[in-house]
Design a protein around this motif. Structure first.
Motif, PDB file in Angstrom:
ATOM      1  N   THR A 194       0.865  -1.170   0.000  1.00 34.99           N
ATOM      2  CA  THR A 194       0.000   0.000   0.000  1.00 34.99           C
ATOM      3  C   THR A 194       0.902   1.220   0.000  1.00 34.99           C
ATOM      4  O   THR A 194       1.721   1.396   0.917  1.00 34.99           O
ATOM      5  CB  THR A 194      -0.896   0.013   1.257  1.00 34.99           C
ATOM      6  N   ARG A 208       0.931  11.507  -8.522  1.00 35.72           N
ATOM      7  CA  ARG A 208      -0.401  10.946  -8.807  1.00 35.72           C
ATOM      8  C   ARG A 208      -0.345  10.012 -10.011  1.00 35.72           C
ATOM      9  O   ARG A 208      -1.025   8.978 -10.043  1.00 35.72           O
ATOM     10  CB  ARG A 208      -1.404  12.069  -9.058  1.00 35.72           C
ATOM     11  N   CYS A 221       0.993   6.781  -8.879  1.00 39.55           N
ATOM     12  CA  CYS A 221      -0.077   6.098  -8.139  1.00 39.55           C
ATOM     13  C   CYS A 221      -1.043   5.419  -9.093  1.00 39.55           C
ATOM     14  O   CYS A 221      -1.439   4.255  -8.877  1.00 39.55           O
ATOM     15  CB  CYS A 221      -0.837   7.099  -7.270  1.00 39.55           C
ATOM     16  N   ALA A 269      -1.756   1.420  -9.301  1.00 41.88           N
ATOM     17  CA  ALA A 269      -3.105   0.900  -9.074  1.00 41.88           C
ATOM     18  C   ALA A 269      -3.594   0.100 -10.274  1.00 41.88           C
ATOM     19  O   ALA A 269      -4.192  -0.977 -10.129  1.00 41.88           O
ATOM     20  CB  ALA A 269      -4.059   2.043  -8.768  1.00 41.88           C
ATOM     21  N   VAL A 275      -3.126  -2.205  -6.340  1.00 45.18           N
ATOM     22  CA  VAL A 275      -2.856  -1.756  -4.972  1.00 45.18           C
ATOM     23  C   VAL A 275      -3.415  -0.362  -4.758  1.00 45.18           C
ATOM     24  O   VAL A 275      -3.631   0.408  -5.709  1.00 45.18           O
ATOM     25  CB  VAL A 275      -1.349  -1.757  -4.672  1.00 45.18           C
ATOM     26  N   ARG A 276      -3.654  -0.015  -3.503  1.00 45.06           N
ATOM     27  CA  ARG A 276      -4.027   1.352  -3.183  1.00 45.06           C
ATOM     28  C   ARG A 276      -2.775   2.210  -3.166  1.00 45.06           C
ATOM     29  O   ARG A 276      -1.752   1.830  -2.587  1.00 45.06           O
ATOM     30  CB  ARG A 276      -4.741   1.437  -1.843  1.00 45.06           C
ATOM     31  N   ALA A 277      -2.852   3.388  -3.774  1.00 45.27           N
ATOM     32  CA  ALA A 277      -1.725   4.306  -3.814  1.00 45.27           C
ATOM     33  C   ALA A 277      -2.257   5.732  -3.730  1.00 45.27           C
ATOM     34  O   ALA A 277      -3.146   6.110  -4.490  1.00 45.27           O
ATOM     35  CB  ALA A 277      -0.911   4.110  -5.090  1.00 45.27           C
ATOM     36  N   ASP A 278      -1.713   6.494  -2.797  1.00 46.95           N
ATOM     37  CA  ASP A 278      -2.120   7.881  -2.588  1.00 46.95           C
ATOM     38  C   ASP A 278      -0.918   8.802  -2.736  1.00 46.95           C
ATOM     39  O   ASP A 278       0.201   8.450  -2.342  1.00 46.95           O
ATOM     40  CB  ASP A 278      -2.719   8.067  -1.191  1.00 46.95           C
ATOM     41  N   LEU A 282      -4.001   8.534   6.596  1.00 45.73           N
ATOM     42  CA  LEU A 282      -4.606   7.699   5.562  1.00 45.73           C
ATOM     43  C   LEU A 282      -4.871   6.279   6.046  1.00 45.73           C
ATOM     44  O   LEU A 282      -5.902   5.684   5.725  1.00 45.73           O
ATOM     45  CB  LEU A 282      -3.692   7.649   4.332  1.00 45.73           C
ATOM     46  N   HIS A 283      -3.942   5.714   6.806  1.00 44.65           N
ATOM     47  CA  HIS A 283      -4.054   4.296   7.170  1.00 44.65           C
ATOM     48  C   HIS A 283      -3.862   4.030   8.655  1.00 44.65           C
ATOM     49  O   HIS A 283      -4.049   2.892   9.098  1.00 44.65           O
ATOM     50  CB  HIS A 283      -3.028   3.475   6.383  1.00 44.65           C
TER      51      HIS A 283
END
Length: 255
Positions: A34, A46, A49, A53, A58-61, A83-84
């Motif tokens: 992640t 971005r 990301c 993804a 996968v989640r990517a911020d 975020l997590h």
């Protein structure tokens, strides 16, 4: 079968919009990480990301981060934790390279390089430490072969990377009892904007410039070569490795 060493792991990477940072983000994403990608070029982050993804699910911020700004460094860590609620691995990769004859360099040049390459790492690690202690996580920082042996025309850069090496070893010693690992990677010449894309300076002496790798068929390393080293040191495969410097330079600095 593809490795999945980073399933259920939250990884924060600075300088992630291009070069080594981008390659490392995609490599760790391919193994299930992640991702939280921080860069001054937030649009570039971005895009990385989105690639991670789309390719790996996968989640990517992305988070905006200015390594020259102390407040931005600490705010970036807080935003990442929001975020997590956890952090398993921190990769300090953001950096700057300035090159000129030493006599032409100014105190402002020196302070800028140290602020971005070394002081920012202090603030990031300081802010992230409680979360890393809680997760028994790890930190991997980008140093340089320049920090080991020096480099002509870039004393500030070399000194800042030597500082990363000393910080890594010191924190590895201090936090080993808490289960937090600190390691650093020392790339040699790599095909990035900093590594191979700089124009020569006036009146530089070719006899004291950085020599190319000795490894057959290699004029420079690739960002993916360094990403592989990050993937090892950031993973549990290196669970007994701390305070280490992993040189990745194709024998550039030996012999």
């Amino acid at each position: 079968m593809a490795l999945k060493r980073f399933d259920n792991k939250v990884v924060l990477i600075t300088g992630a919009a291009s070069g080594i940072g981008r390659a490392t983000a995609l490599r760790l994403g391919s193994e299930g990480a992640t991702l939280i990608l921080a860069d001054r070029n937030v649009e570039g982050a971005r895009q990385v990301c989105a690639t991670a993804a789309a390719q790996y699910g996968v989640r990517a911020d992305a988070i905006a981060y200015d390594a020259a700004d102390t407040a931005s460094a600490r705010r970036m860590v807080d935003d990442a934790l929001a975020l997590h609620g956890r952090l398993d691995c921190l990769i300090n990769n953001a950096g700057i390279y300035r090159r000129d004859h030493f006599a032409n360099q100014t105190g402002e040049d020196w302070s800028l390089v140290f602020g971005i390459n070394l002081e920012s790492v202090f603030h990031i690690v300081h802010q992230a430490l409680p979360a890393l202690v809680a997760s028994r996580g790890n930190v991997v920082s980008t140093a340089s072969t320049a920090g080991v042996q020096g480099i002509a025309y870039a004393a500030a850069y070399a000194a800042s990377k030597a500082g990363i090496i000393a910080m890594t070893k010191s924190l590895a010693t201090e936090y080993a009892p808490k289960g937090v690992r600190f390691n650093a990677i020392c790339p040699g010449r790599v095909r990035t904007e900093i590594g191979t894309g700089l124009q020569p300076i006036e009146n530089q002496d070719p006899d004291i410039m950085v020599k190319p790798p000795k490894l057959a068929g290699k004029e420079s390393g690739e960002p993916e070569d360094i990403a592989s080293a990050f993937a090892y040191l950031a993973s549990e495969e290196s669970c007994f490795v701390t305070g280490a410097l992993l040189v990745v330079d194709g024998a550039q600095t030996v012999g």
